[in-house]
Design a protein around this motif. Structure first.
Motif, mmCIF file in Angstrom:
data_model
loop_
_atom_site.group_PDB
_atom_site.id
_atom_site.type_symbol
_atom_site.label_atom_id
_atom_site.label_comp_id
_atom_site.label_asym_id
_atom_site.label_seq_id
_atom_site.Cartn_x
_atom_site.Cartn_y
_atom_site.Cartn_z
ATOM 1 N N ASP A 6 0.805 -1.220 0.000
ATOM 2 C CA ASP A 6 0.000 0.000 0.000
ATOM 3 C C ASP A 6 0.839 1.272 0.000
ATOM 4 N N ASP A 7 2.046 1.225 0.547
ATOM 5 C CA ASP A 7 2.829 2.463 0.614
ATOM 6 C C ASP A 7 3.538 2.797 -0.695
ATOM 7 N N THR A 8 3.368 1.975 -1.724
ATOM 8 C CA THR A 8 3.958 2.267 -3.028
ATOM 9 C C THR A 8 3.431 3.599 -3.548
ATOM 10 N N ILE A 9 4.338 4.464 -3.938
ATOM 11 C CA ILE A 9 3.978 5.800 -4.415
ATOM 12 C C ILE A 9 3.782 5.749 -5.923
ATOM 13 N N VAL A 10 2.639 6.241 -6.381
ATOM 14 C CA VAL A 10 2.293 6.226 -7.794
ATOM 15 C C VAL A 10 2.572 7.597 -8.398
ATOM 16 N N HIS A 11 3.385 7.595 -9.457
ATOM 17 C CA HIS A 11 3.704 8.816 -10.202
ATOM 18 C C HIS A 11 3.075 8.682 -11.594
ATOM 19 N N PRO A 12 1.926 9.308 -11.835
ATOM 20 C CA PRO A 12 1.230 9.118 -13.112
ATOM 21 C C PRO A 12 1.757 10.033 -14.212
ATOM 22 N N GLY A 13 1.237 9.801 -15.412
ATOM 23 C CA GLY A 13 1.677 10.569 -16.566
ATOM 24 C C GLY A 13 1.120 11.977 -16.635
ATOM 25 N N HIS A 14 0.096 12.277 -15.864
ATOM 26 C CA HIS A 14 -0.483 13.614 -15.792
ATOM 27 C C HIS A 14 -0.939 13.844 -14.357
ATOM 28 N N GLY A 15 -0.843 15.073 -13.892
ATOM 29 C CA GLY A 15 -1.462 15.449 -12.632
ATOM 30 C C GLY A 15 -0.770 14.928 -11.400
ATOM 31 N N ASP A 16 -1.522 14.894 -10.309
ATOM 32 C CA ASP A 16 -0.972 14.569 -8.997
ATOM 33 C C ASP A 16 -0.757 13.073 -8.827
ATOM 34 N N GLY A 17 0.127 12.752 -7.881
ATOM 35 C CA GLY A 17 0.400 11.367 -7.543
ATOM 36 C C GLY A 17 -0.559 10.845 -6.487
ATOM 37 N N THR A 18 -0.345 9.581 -6.118
ATOM 38 C CA THR A 18 -1.175 8.932 -5.114
ATOM 39 C C THR A 18 -0.382 7.761 -4.549
ATOM 40 N N THR A 19 -1.024 6.910 -3.781
ATOM 41 C CA THR A 19 -0.417 5.665 -3.317
ATOM 42 C C THR A 19 -1.359 4.508 -3.659
ATOM 43 N N LEU A 20 -0.815 3.312 -3.697
ATOM 44 C CA LEU A 20 -1.669 2.157 -3.941
ATOM 45 C C LEU A 20 -2.677 1.975 -2.812
ATOM 46 N N GLY A 21 -2.275 2.302 -1.585
ATOM 47 C CA GLY A 21 -3.196 2.173 -0.465
ATOM 48 C C GLY A 21 -4.399 3.081 -0.589
ATOM 49 N N ALA A 22 -4.200 4.277 -1.131
ATOM 50 C CA ALA A 22 -5.326 5.200 -1.302
ATOM 51 C C ALA A 22 -6.290 4.722 -2.382
ATOM 52 N N GLU A 23 -5.777 4.008 -3.380
ATOM 53 C CA GLU A 23 -6.605 3.594 -4.514
ATOM 54 C C GLU A 23 -7.189 2.193 -4.358
ATOM 55 N N ARG A 24 -6.549 1.336 -3.595
ATOM 56 C CA ARG A 24 -6.959 -0.072 -3.518
ATOM 57 C C ARG A 24 -8.437 -0.267 -3.139
ATOM 58 N N PRO A 25 -8.989 0.499 -2.182
ATOM 59 C CA PRO A 25 -10.392 0.261 -1.808
ATOM 60 C C PRO A 25 -11.378 0.511 -2.939
ATOM 61 N N HIS A 26 -10.952 1.133 -4.020
ATOM 62 C CA HIS A 26 -11.871 1.530 -5.079
ATOM 63 C C HIS A 26 -11.817 0.608 -6.298
ATOM 64 N N LEU A 27 -11.030 -0.434 -6.242
ATOM 65 C CA LEU A 27 -10.877 -1.303 -7.413
ATOM 66 C C LEU A 27 -12.218 -1.870 -7.893
ATOM 67 N N GLN A 28 -13.025 -2.356 -6.974
ATOM 68 C CA GLN A 28 -14.308 -2.933 -7.385
ATOM 69 C C GLN A 28 -15.223 -1.870 -7.981
ATOM 70 N N GLU A 29 -15.177 -0.696 -7.428
ATOM 71 C CA GLU A 29 -15.958 0.430 -7.973
ATOM 72 C C GLU A 29 -15.547 0.701 -9.421
ATOM 73 N N TRP A 30 -14.241 0.679 -9.699
ATOM 74 C CA TRP A 30 -13.774 0.914 -11.073
ATOM 75 C C TRP A 30 -14.277 -0.188 -12.000
ATOM 76 N N ARG A 31 -14.219 -1.430 -11.511
ATOM 77 C CA ARG A 31 -14.686 -2.533 -12.364
ATOM 78 C C ARG A 31 -16.159 -2.373 -12.702
ATOM 79 N N GLU A 32 -16.933 -1.985 -11.714
ATOM 80 C CA GLU A 32 -18.384 -1.885 -11.923
ATOM 81 C C GLU A 32 -18.756 -0.748 -12.844
ATOM 82 N N ARG A 33 -18.052 0.359 -12.766
ATOM 83 C CA ARG A 33 -18.393 1.490 -13.629
ATOM 84 C C ARG A 33 -17.843 1.325 -15.052
ATOM 85 N N GLY A 34 -16.804 0.494 -15.207
ATOM 86 C CA GLY A 34 -16.282 0.190 -16.542
ATOM 87 C C GLY A 34 -15.317 1.209 -17.108
ATOM 88 N N TRP A 35 -14.756 2.041 -16.223
ATOM 89 C CA TRP A 35 -13.715 2.977 -16.676
ATOM 90 C C TRP A 35 -12.864 3.415 -15.485
#
Length: 212
Positions: free
Chosen positions: A183-212
């Motif tokens: 979870d402490d892995t720091i994400v540096h994306p191609g645009h905009g602000d960064g994040t961590t895997l821990g901040a994003e992990r709880p939302h994986l199922q939400e992303w799958r359900e919305r389809g984007w």
């Protein structure tokens, strides 16, 4: 700038699309890897000059990695390759779509650039067929993951309404990133602000359900 024990990480936001350009410099050798020569070569030169001024060793860009072939990530590539003499690298499947010749077609595994910070190539198909992320494992702290346009705060990259590409990308991001990195892995994306895997992990199922 992120000042780690063995490596410094610098970044610039360039162009009207706020592309992130990253520069990793080895503190022991001065050898550098540049990630996504997106645009505004003058701003990137300034970043290189700052790294040179701060380094105890002479600096040299040995490799420029393009995370994927979209036009907004390569606009300064030709100019910077000519100026630095750096080798170029990109995911194998994206090589035909990049005008500047690619010296190192990338598959999953280590990116071997002598003297440079050690990076691991992670293939994340879907935004483009050959999109790659690059992982730097800091021996004394969290890992740093440079995700191009495959993972952002709030979701995976754009798959342009193609359900098959979305399914591929969310599967790759899940299996090759979230299932294997902490979870402490720091994400540096191609645009905009960064994040961590821990901040994003709880939302994986939400992303799958919305389809984007």
């Amino acid at each position: 700038m992120i000042d780690l024990d063995e490596t410094t990480i610098r970044s610039r936001s360039v162009s009207e699309m706020a592309n992130n350009v990253y520069l990793l410099t080895s503190k022991t050798t001065g050898v550098q890897v540049l990630i996504d020569a997106a645009d505004d070569p003058e701003s990137i030169r300034t970043m290189l000059e700052e790294a040179r001024a701060d380094s105890a060793e002479p600096t040299r860009v040995a490799c420029i990695v393009t995370t994927h072939s979209h036009w907004d990530h390569v606009r300064a590539l030709d100019e910077l390759v000519r100026e630095t003499g750096a080798r170029t690298a990109a995911g194998t499947e994206d090589v035909p779509d990049i005008e500047v010749p690619t010296d190192l077609p990338l598959e999953a595994g280590p990116l071997e650039v002598e003297g440079a910070p050690t990076l691991e190539v992670i293939k994340l198909r879907g935004h483009t067929p050959g999109s790659v992320a690059l992982l730097y494992r800091d021996p004394d702290g969290p890992a740093h993951l440079f995700t191009g346009d495959s993972l952002f705060p709030g979701g995976v990259g754009n798959t342009f309404g193609d359900p098959g590409n979305f399914a591929t990308l969310i599967a790759d991001v899940t299996a090759r990133v979230f299932d294997v990195l902490p979870d402490d892995t720091i994400v540096h994306p191609g645009h905009g602000d960064g994040t961590t895997l821990g901040a994003e992990r709880p939302h994986l199922q939400e992303w799958r359900e919305r389809g984007w």
